[in-house]
Each structure stands twice: as C-alpha cells, then as structure tokens.
Design a protein around this motif. Structure first.
Motif, PDB file in Angstrom:
ATOM      1  N   ARG A  88      -6.059  78.520 -68.869  1.00  0.00           N
ATOM      2  CA  ARG A  88      -4.866  77.716 -68.597  1.00  0.00           C
ATOM      3  C   ARG A  88      -5.164  76.292 -69.036  1.00  0.00           C
ATOM      4  N   GLU A  89      -4.177  75.648 -69.631  1.00  0.00           N
ATOM      5  CA  GLU A  89      -4.389  74.305 -70.151  1.00  0.00           C
ATOM      6  C   GLU A  89      -4.146  73.259 -69.068  1.00  0.00           C
ATOM      7  N   VAL A 100      -7.021  67.604 -73.758  1.00  0.00           N
ATOM      8  CA  VAL A 100      -6.465  68.755 -73.056  1.00  0.00           C
ATOM      9  C   VAL A 100      -7.506  69.855 -73.106  1.00  0.00           C
ATOM     10  N   VAL A 101      -7.808  70.454 -71.953  1.00  0.00           N
ATOM     11  CA  VAL A 101      -8.855  71.463 -71.878  1.00  0.00           C
ATOM     12  C   VAL A 101      -8.251  72.823 -71.563  1.00  0.00           C
ATOM     13  N   HIS A 146     -15.413  68.192 -79.562  1.00  0.00           N
ATOM     14  CA  HIS A 146     -15.395  69.635 -79.305  1.00  0.00           C
ATOM     15  C   HIS A 146     -16.554  69.965 -78.387  1.00  0.00           C
ATOM     16  N   GLY A 147     -16.257  70.621 -77.272  1.00  0.00           N
ATOM     17  CA  GLY A 147     -17.338  70.957 -76.368  1.00  0.00           C
ATOM     18  C   GLY A 147     -16.880  71.753 -75.168  1.00  0.00           C
ATOM     19  N   ALA A 148     -17.761  71.804 -74.175  1.00  0.00           N
ATOM     20  CA  ALA A 148     -17.487  72.521 -72.930  1.00  0.00           C
ATOM     21  C   ALA A 148     -18.074  71.736 -71.769  1.00  0.00           C
ATOM     22  N   TYR A 164     -12.841  72.467 -74.682  1.00  0.00           N
ATOM     23  CA  TYR A 164     -11.906  71.521 -75.280  1.00  0.00           C
ATOM     24  C   TYR A 164     -12.218  71.347 -76.767  1.00  0.00           C
ATOM     25  N   GLY A 165     -11.164  71.095 -77.532  1.00  0.00           N
ATOM     26  CA  GLY A 165     -11.297  70.853 -78.960  1.00  0.00           C
ATOM     27  C   GLY A 165     -11.427  72.131 -79.785  1.00  0.00           C
TER      28      GLY A 165
END
Length: 320
Positions: A30-31, A39-40, A134-136, A61-62
């Motif tokens: 879910r965003e 926005v993740v 870009h990552g987590a 994200y990304g």
C-alpha cells in the motif's frame, strides 16, 4: 487535551500463525507518503502477514527522480523497542539522532540504529543530492531481553559478500551461507541484498528453521517458480533448505528471514511495546519532550505523534 483512556482491548486483523512448511504468499503493498516528495510502498506489516522472523516493517521506495525535488525529508521522530535498517540502491540519506550521530548512508552501506528503550532521529536527502533515490527502510523487533537496552547507532560501509556464477549477495544482517554481517543482531535472522545477472539459475542455500520473504528491487526474478516484478514481495514460509532462483533479466532483490518471532507485540506509529499502556506512556513522553532526547541540526520542526485510535491497542503475535 487529555490522553484517551485505555478500555477493554479489541483484536483487529493480522495473522497469528507461521506455516510449518514452504508456501507462496504474495504480499500486496500500500502506498503512503514519507515526507518531502517520497512515496513508499509498505509491504510489512501487512493485513495478511505481520512479520518475517523479527523483521516487522518493510518500506520500498523509488527509483525516484528527485533532481528538482527535496527528496527524503523525514523530521525528527521517536523509536523504541526496535532496530532500523537504512538500505540504499541509489542516492544518499543523511542520518541524525539524539545520540549526536551524523552520518551519510550511501548505496549498499549499512545504517543500523538500535532504539532500545528510546531514541529519536531524522532522515533527509543531502543538499545537493544525487538525481535518483531508491532503497528500503526496514525494522527489526527487539526481543524482550534486549528492548530496554541503551540506544546505539552503527555504520558499516564495507559488508561481506557471498558470490557464485551470476550472483553477488551482500550480507546486510545475520548470516548467509556461512558469511556473517558485522551488524549487531539480537535474534537469529538474515537480511541480504542479491544481484543476479540475466540468465542466472541457482539454488540459494537457506536455513530450514527460518521463515523467509523476498522483495524484488529491480528487474525480474523467478523465485521458486513465481515471477516477481519490482516492488513485489513473496512470503515463502519455513522448511526450505534451499531456494530456486532464476533471473530472466539483470535483477536485484532483498532476502529477509529469521526464526519465527514468538513474542506478542504492540506496534503503533514508531513504537514497539508489549502493552497498550507502554505505547500510551511512550506517546506522552515524546509529546512532553522527555526520554527520547533531541535531534540537533535538522532544519525544521519535529513530528508530533498522531492521536491514539479509539480501539485499544492489544499485543498480537504468532505461534509456530
């Protein structure tokens, strides 16, 4: 405004069991907004799956083009009862915390914050910053024996790798195929970042006592015959001595696993406790400026805690 009173607990959603063998369970994200232009895609906790081992929170994200955007801007906020793992494939994140830590985390470097009893921190894209982000963002629940420990921050720029033809795996936390990360852990678990070249097929050795999930970061991966696109997370259950993998394209993905976490938790906002009363006290302490310390140097106000829900918070967990 007076704090809401705790009343009779009500159980809502979640899953309390851990499969006793391999499964394929696709978790729908879910965003949600995460400050600034970020926005993740939130994959854990999920309505159908709350944890994977001690891993209890996963945001992906990304890749986002933030050349003309502020990028990640997360004001000072508190944590207790958990560890945070910042993991990047592109961009940079500047970490500040109430211990006085000031650290820029770069791609495939481990930024590991152990909140213990209480800490606060902020995260932001530096100024100037790289074009892409870009990552987590990952959380690990601390077991009862370690959740009241003193807070700490670790930065490990050089992590060990496992290699095979077509594979490079960076060990973020825990142990993979006999290779162990320097990051501090408090439960048996593993987190690894795997890069596969197009056409690679292999069997990745696993611990059959662990439960696992895979999050595709880029490219496409076939995980035990299930095709995963970027942002897709597949829960795999337990009982796997190895995991069949195939990369139709160049691909990267995160492997998360660990022994099923057998303690019941209350997870609310940025806190992990064992009762609604603990969460209420943590919220009060943050709002009154006690216990969690101060983050110095962030250009902006700190976050305020949201209101507690009308439905009381109850500890939930799983049994294997």
């Amino acid at each position: 405004m007076p704090e809401p009173e705790l009343v009779t607990p009500t159980v809502r959603g979640g899953r309390a069991d851990t499969p006793g063998g391999p499964v394929h369970e696709l978790l729908a994200p879910r965003e949600t907004a995460l400050g600034g232009s970020t926005v993740v895609r939130r994959l854990l906790p999920n309505l159908g799956r709350r944890m994977v081992g001690a891993w209890c929170f996963v945001d992906h994200y990304g890749p986002d083009d933030i050349a003309d955007e502020p990028g990640m801007q997360v004001p000072p906020h508190p944590h207790m009862g958990l560890q945070t793992v910042s993991w990047l494939h592109a961009g940079e994140v500047l970490h500040r915390d109430s211990l006085g830590s000031l650290q820029t985390v770069r791609p495939r470097e481990l930024g590991l914050m152990t909140s213990g009893r209480a800490i606060s921190h902020s995260e932001e894209s530096p100024r100037p910053h790289a074009r892409y982000l870009h990552g987590a963002q990952l959380w690990v629940a601390l077991p009862d024996a370690h959740r009241h420990r003193a807070p700490a921050f670790e930065h490990h720029p050089d992590l060990p790798t496992v290699t095979a033809p077509g594979l490079t795996a960076t060990v973020i936390l825990g142990t993979l195929d006999g290779t162990t990360s320097p990051g501090t852990t408090h439960t048996p678990l593993v987190g690894a970042d795997l890069t596969l070249t197009a056409g690679t097929t292999l069997d990745l050795p696993l611990d059959p006592d662990f439960e696992y999930a895979v999050l595709t970061m880029s490219g496409q991966t076939d995980v035990d015959g299930v095709r995963l696109d970027p942002g897709s997370m597949l829960y795999l259950g337990t009982g796997r001595p190895h995991l069949p993998l195939h990369a139709p394209t160049d691909a990267t993905f995160l492997l998360l696993g660990g022994e099923p976490f057998d303690e019941k938790l209350v997870m609310w906002w940025n806190f992990i406790g064992r009762s609604g009363e603990e969460i209420l006290q943590a919220r009060t302490d943050w709002e009154t400026g006690t216990r969690f310390g101060q983050v110095h140097g962030y250009d902006g106000a700190r976050l305020h805690a949201p209101a507690l829900p009308d439905i009381p918070l109850k500890a939930r967990g799983r049994v294997r």
